[in-house]
Design a protein around this motif. Structure first.
Motif, mmCIF file in Angstrom:
data_model
loop_
_atom_site.group_PDB
_atom_site.id
_atom_site.type_symbol
_atom_site.label_atom_id
_atom_site.label_comp_id
_atom_site.label_asym_id
_atom_site.label_seq_id
_atom_site.Cartn_x
_atom_site.Cartn_y
_atom_site.Cartn_z
ATOM 1 N N HIS A 9 1.350 3.914 -3.364
ATOM 2 C CA HIS A 9 1.408 5.619 -3.090
ATOM 3 C C HIS A 9 2.536 6.056 -2.828
ATOM 4 C CE1 HIS A 9 -2.653 3.321 -2.373
ATOM 5 N NE2 HIS A 9 -3.572 4.868 -2.342
ATOM 6 N N SER A 49 1.440 3.397 6.468
ATOM 7 C CA SER A 49 0.142 2.347 5.664
ATOM 8 C C SER A 49 -0.104 1.532 7.934
ATOM 9 C CB SER A 49 -0.098 1.438 4.748
ATOM 10 O OG SER A 49 -0.386 0.322 4.131
ATOM 11 N N GLU A 63 -5.659 12.015 4.262
ATOM 12 C CA GLU A 63 -5.281 12.394 3.246
ATOM 13 C C GLU A 63 -5.742 14.112 3.419
ATOM 14 O OE1 GLU A 63 -6.111 8.655 0.549
ATOM 15 O OE2 GLU A 63 -7.268 8.822 1.819
ATOM 16 N N THR A 91 2.888 9.684 -1.917
ATOM 17 C CA THR A 91 3.038 10.821 -1.442
ATOM 18 C C THR A 91 2.509 10.320 0.476
ATOM 19 O OG1 THR A 91 0.402 11.292 -1.303
ATOM 20 C CG2 THR A 91 2.235 12.194 -2.938
ATOM 21 N N LEU A 115 -2.321 5.980 5.598
ATOM 22 C CA LEU A 115 -3.638 5.332 5.077
ATOM 23 C C LEU A 115 -3.999 3.778 5.832
ATOM 24 C CD1 LEU A 115 -0.891 4.674 1.216
ATOM 25 C CD2 LEU A 115 -2.904 6.580 1.908
ATOM 26 N N ASN A 134 1.115 -1.011 0.243
ATOM 27 C CA ASN A 134 -0.060 0.326 -0.375
ATOM 28 C C ASN A 134 0.544 1.167 -0.349
ATOM 29 O OD1 ASN A 134 -2.594 0.599 -0.259
ATOM 30 N ND2 ASN A 134 -3.281 1.208 2.342
#
Length: 299
Positions: free
Chosen positions: A113, A119, A142, A115, A199, A109
């Protein structure tokens, strides 16, 4: 195995007892095999060191540090982080249990991503009596840094995001050496949210022990001799956040920080004066209703 990214797991422990065996076994059984488990024993008085030495002898991925002096909880968590030489890091408690794919899924994950700096999966909190509920502290954060911090500081929940998989260097920058106060984990997560997004995976891949409602109040009473800081335990945390957060972020998040101060004061009042418990529960219900109105996740 060497083709997989190395993930350092930091396990600070004091008197982990027999629980630590289950925790270590679930970490060594991860489907992501390229791990380094760094255990820092903080002057245990039970059989924790002997158990960890045995694991270190059996598995070259396990490294044991035996501290000569007690580093404190915050110091021990920081110590294992600073031992990391890998791109990815996660903390592990001696009484938690991870699904075999916890690291693999969260690492994938993160890598998908760029940025994001953290996670985590959803987390099940289980009491000693076997009752279970989902942690309220793993929700995704986010958007820009003001949005991330405002939402986090309004209601950090149980901060189970602290036990996700992180990019190591941003996390090191988020953990100053001088923040050994009640709520240091909230400070670390707030500073880490300046670095990037957090995340959440929808699956439950981690099980943690759920402490009793007054666990932290008992700990506070035992460790904090000053009366003011028993009633206002988050005041030192508040001062640190005000000093270290950028001005625009602090202005956006300070209402949430003040809310946390009020909640902790009420929790301590309920613990010390049980007669006020109905009042505190009523105020909590009002707060949840107001939070839903604001569209902010409530505890």
């Amino acid at each position: 195995m060497t083709e997989e990214p190395l993930v350092t797991i930091g396990m600070p422990v004091r008197n982990g007892g027999q629980q630590i065996k289950v925790a270590i076994d679930s970490l060594l059984a991860q489907t992501h095999r390229n791990i380094r488990l760094v255990i820092s024993d903080n002057c245990s008085t039970d059989d924790t060191v002997a158990i960890c030495r045995e694991y270190a002898q059996r598995d070259s991925r396990v490294v044991l540090h035996e501290q000569a002096q007690n580093l404190g909880i915050c110091g021990n968590f920081r110590f294992v982080l600073m031992q990391s030489r890998s791109d990815y890091f996660m903390w592990a408690c001696h009484d938690d249990i991870w699904a075999p794919e916890f690291i693999q899924r969260n690492l994938a994950n993160l890598m998908a991503h760029p940025t994001a700096v953290c996670s985590t999966s959803r987390v099940a909190m289980v009491t000693l009596e076997g009752e279970s509920h989902l942690s309220n502290g793993t929700f995704a954060l986010e958007g820009d840094r003001v949005q991330r911090l405002q939402r986090f500081l309004w209601d950090p929940g149980e901060v189970s995001r602290f036990y996700g998989v992180f990019r190591a260097e941003p996390l090191k920058r988020s953990f100053p050496a001088d923040i050994d106060v009640f709520g240091y984990d909230w400070i670390v997560m707030a500073l880490n949210l300046l670095e990037g997004e957090h995340l959440e995976l929808s699956e439950v891949l981690l099980t943690r022990e759920d402490h009793s409602e007054d666990h932290y109040q008992r700990t506070l009473l035992r460790r904090e001799p000053r009366r003011f800081y028993r009633w206002m335990p988050h005041w030192p945390m508040t001062q640190i956040l005000r000093q270290r957060l950028p001005p625009e972020v602090w202005r956006a998040g300070r209402a949430g920080v003040m809310r946390r101060n009020l909640i902790q004061s009420l929790m301590y009042a309920k613990y010390r004066v049980p007669l006020v418990a109905p009042l505190v529960r009523g105020l909590a219900a009002v707060d949840r209703a107001l939070s839903r109105t604001r569209g902010i996740r409530a505890a």
